[in-house]
Design an enzyme around this catalytic site. Structure first.
Site, PDB file in Angstrom:
ATOM      1  N   SER A   8       0.840  -1.203   0.000  1.00  0.00           N
ATOM      2  CA  SER A   8       0.000   0.000   0.000  1.00  0.00           C
ATOM      3  C   SER A   8       0.877   1.256   0.000  1.00  0.00           C
ATOM      4  O   SER A   8       1.404   1.674   1.041  1.00  0.00           O
ATOM      5  CB  SER A   8      -0.917  -0.003   1.227  1.00  0.00           C
ATOM      6  OG  SER A   8      -1.731   1.146   1.206  1.00  0.00           O
ATOM      7  N   HIS A  33      -0.138  -1.342  -4.534  1.00  0.00           N
ATOM      8  CA  HIS A  33      -1.532  -0.956  -4.297  1.00  0.00           C
ATOM      9  C   HIS A  33      -1.601   0.566  -4.171  1.00  0.00           C
ATOM     10  O   HIS A  33      -0.993   1.150  -3.266  1.00  0.00           O
ATOM     11  CB  HIS A  33      -2.005  -1.624  -2.998  1.00  0.00           C
ATOM     12  CG  HIS A  33      -3.442  -1.441  -2.677  1.00  0.00           C
ATOM     13  ND1 HIS A  33      -4.426  -2.281  -3.163  1.00  0.00           N
ATOM     14  CD2 HIS A  33      -4.077  -0.520  -1.915  1.00  0.00           C
ATOM     15  CE1 HIS A  33      -5.617  -1.892  -2.704  1.00  0.00           C
ATOM     16  NE2 HIS A  33      -5.435  -0.812  -1.944  1.00  0.00           N
ATOM     17  N   ASP A  35      -4.032   3.709  -3.599  1.00  0.00           N
ATOM     18  CA  ASP A  35      -5.362   4.128  -3.157  1.00  0.00           C
ATOM     19  C   ASP A  35      -5.697   5.501  -3.717  1.00  0.00           C
ATOM     20  O   ASP A  35      -5.061   6.495  -3.356  1.00  0.00           O
ATOM     21  CB  ASP A  35      -5.401   4.175  -1.624  1.00  0.00           C
ATOM     22  CG  ASP A  35      -5.446   2.789  -1.024  1.00  0.00           C
ATOM     23  OD1 ASP A  35      -6.362   2.032  -1.378  1.00  0.00           O
ATOM     24  OD2 ASP A  35      -4.566   2.468  -0.203  1.00  0.00           O
ATOM     25  N   PHE A 143      -8.613   5.159   5.227  1.00  0.00           N
ATOM     26  CA  PHE A 143      -7.527   5.498   6.151  1.00  0.00           C
ATOM     27  C   PHE A 143      -6.694   4.262   6.498  1.00  0.00           C
ATOM     28  O   PHE A 143      -7.246   3.172   6.655  1.00  0.00           O
ATOM     29  CB  PHE A 143      -8.082   6.080   7.464  1.00  0.00           C
ATOM     30  CG  PHE A 143      -8.853   7.341   7.254  1.00  0.00           C
ATOM     31  CD1 PHE A 143      -8.199   8.574   7.171  1.00  0.00           C
ATOM     32  CD2 PHE A 143     -10.236   7.311   7.100  1.00  0.00           C
ATOM     33  CE1 PHE A 143      -8.916   9.745   6.958  1.00  0.00           C
ATOM     34  CE2 PHE A 143     -10.960   8.475   6.877  1.00  0.00           C
ATOM     35  CZ  PHE A 143     -10.299   9.698   6.802  1.00  0.00           C
ATOM     36  N   GLY A 145      -4.178   2.274   9.212  1.00  0.00           N
ATOM     37  CA  GLY A 145      -4.092   2.178  10.672  1.00  0.00           C
ATOM     38  C   GLY A 145      -5.392   1.884  11.400  1.00  0.00           C
ATOM     39  O   GLY A 145      -5.488   2.125  12.602  1.00  0.00           O
ATOM     40  N   ASP A 176      -7.922  -6.037   2.176  1.00  0.00           N
ATOM     41  CA  ASP A 176      -7.320  -4.703   2.344  1.00  0.00           C
ATOM     42  C   ASP A 176      -7.791  -4.080   3.653  1.00  0.00           C
ATOM     43  O   ASP A 176      -8.993  -3.834   3.824  1.00  0.00           O
ATOM     44  CB  ASP A 176      -7.738  -3.835   1.148  1.00  0.00           C
ATOM     45  CG  ASP A 176      -7.125  -2.440   1.166  1.00  0.00           C
ATOM     46  OD1 ASP A 176      -6.251  -2.174   2.015  1.00  0.00           O
ATOM     47  OD2 ASP A 176      -7.532  -1.612   0.320  1.00  0.00           O
ATOM     48  N   GLY A 198       0.050  -2.655   4.557  1.00  0.00           N
ATOM     49  CA  GLY A 198       0.245  -1.248   4.894  1.00  0.00           C
ATOM     50  C   GLY A 198       0.980  -1.109   6.205  1.00  0.00           C
ATOM     51  O   GLY A 198       2.020  -1.756   6.439  1.00  0.00           O
TER      52      GLY A 198
HETATM   53  C1  DX5 Z   1      -7.530   1.388   2.493  1.00  0.00           C
HETATM   54  C2  DX5 Z   1      -6.030   1.361   2.491  1.00  0.00           C
HETATM   55  C3  DX5 Z   1      -5.615   0.950   3.845  1.00  0.00           C
HETATM   56  C4  DX5 Z   1      -4.188   0.784   4.153  1.00  0.00           C
HETATM   57  C5  DX5 Z   1      -3.795  -0.557   4.573  1.00  0.00           C
HETATM   58  O1  DX5 Z   1      -8.287   2.178   2.141  1.00  0.00           O
HETATM   59  O2  DX5 Z   1      -5.589   0.532   1.447  1.00  0.00           O
HETATM   60  O3  DX5 Z   1      -6.333  -0.134   4.224  1.00  0.00           O
HETATM   61  O4  DX5 Z   1      -3.353   1.275   3.220  1.00  0.00           O
HETATM   62  O5  DX5 Z   1      -2.900  -0.532   5.580  1.00  0.00           O
HETATM   63  P1  DX5 Z   1      -3.162  -0.720   7.152  1.00  0.00           P
HETATM   64  O6  DX5 Z   1      -4.616  -0.943   7.378  1.00  0.00           O
HETATM   65  O7  DX5 Z   1      -2.320  -1.904   7.508  1.00  0.00           O
HETATM   66  O8  DX5 Z   1      -2.665   0.527   7.765  1.00  0.00           O
HETATM   67 ZN    ZN Z   2      -6.877   0.089  -0.737  1.00  0.00          ZN
END
Ligand code: DX5
Ligand code: ZN
Length: 220
Positions: A8, A33, A35, A143, A145, A176, A198
């Site tokens: 991510s 990935h 976003d 977001f 985290g 995700d 992420g």
């Molecule tokens: C979603 C994003 C997040 C994030 C994943 O919208 O794709 O979910 O980058 O990383 P985490 O949840 O591990 O911080």
């Molecule tokens: Zn995503």
């Protein structure tokens, strides 16, 4: 299918993306990935289409573009992507999802269709002929985290069963949101094949990305 790791990029050092991409290459990451947000479908804005094209121009790792936007169809042609790249749209953001998925395939890219945690699995019905991947959100999008939602394991298992019942064994499930090694192992067991990594697993201050990626792979 081989299990794939999708990094991510919004969790990388945004002031040093070129180096992060190099490090992700060294770590043997399978997909990047990206976003994309519009401040409307989700209450946040991160990466945009110029960034997608800039990253595409410096790496051979296929991109995994996650469009967290309303009415994505008008944005598809802004991206210079190829046959190994995914463009994933949200079911909830597009009342004409079928037409948009067909448009992505016409462009020569692979398609993904994402569902938010509360969106029922059977929303995939009638659309699976247009899908190359099913993205099951394990948090509400927008977001990094956040904490995985309580029904994530059941949702992934149900999605795998739903696709298999339609004979769609070759549509992989991507997960995700809060994909830590522990959650990744749990979801791998019930059918997840692509893991978005992420802040929960790959982008951890002071930790080497290759080591983190290798240890994530070892739990799958
Ligand atoms: C979603 C994003 C997040 C994030 C994943 O919208 O794709 O979910 O980058 O990383 P985490 O949840 O591990 O911080
Ligand atoms: Zn995503």
């Amino acid at each position: 299918m081989k299990k794939l790791l999708s990094a991510s990029v919004m969790c990388a050092d945004l002031l040093d993306i070129r180096n992060s991409v190099k490090e992700l290459e060294r770590a043997g990451i399978d997909l990047l990935h990206l976003d994309i947000m519009d401040g409307s479908f989700v209450p946040n804005i991160t990466l945009g289409f110029d960034m997608v094209n800039a990253i595409k121009s410096v790496t051979d790792i296929p991109l995994d573009v996650h469009m967290m936007v309303n009415n994505p169809a008008g944005f598809i042609d802004m991206m210079n992507l190829g046959k190994d790249d995914y463009i994933c749209i949200h079911y909830e953001g597009d009342i004409h999802a079928q037409r948009t998925l067909a448009k992505i395939r016409d462009k020569g890219c692979k398609t993904g269709l994402a569902l938010n945690p509360q969106t029922p699995v059977n929303c995939y019905e009638h659309l699976t002929d247009y899908m190359d991947m099913a993205l099951v959100m394990t948090v509400c999008p927008g977001f990094a985290g956040q904490k995985i939602f309580a029904g994530a394991k059941e949702k992934v298992a149900k999605t795998r069963e739903f696709l298999d019942n339609l004979g769609k064994y070759d549509i992989p499930i991507e997960v995700d949101g809060n994909i830590s090694p522990k959650n990744g192992a749990m979801l791998s067991k019930v059918g997840a094949e692509i893991f978005v990594l992420g802040t929960s697993s790959l982008f951890i201050k002071g930790k080497d990305m290759k080591e983190s990626a290798d240890s994530f792979r070892s739990v799958l």
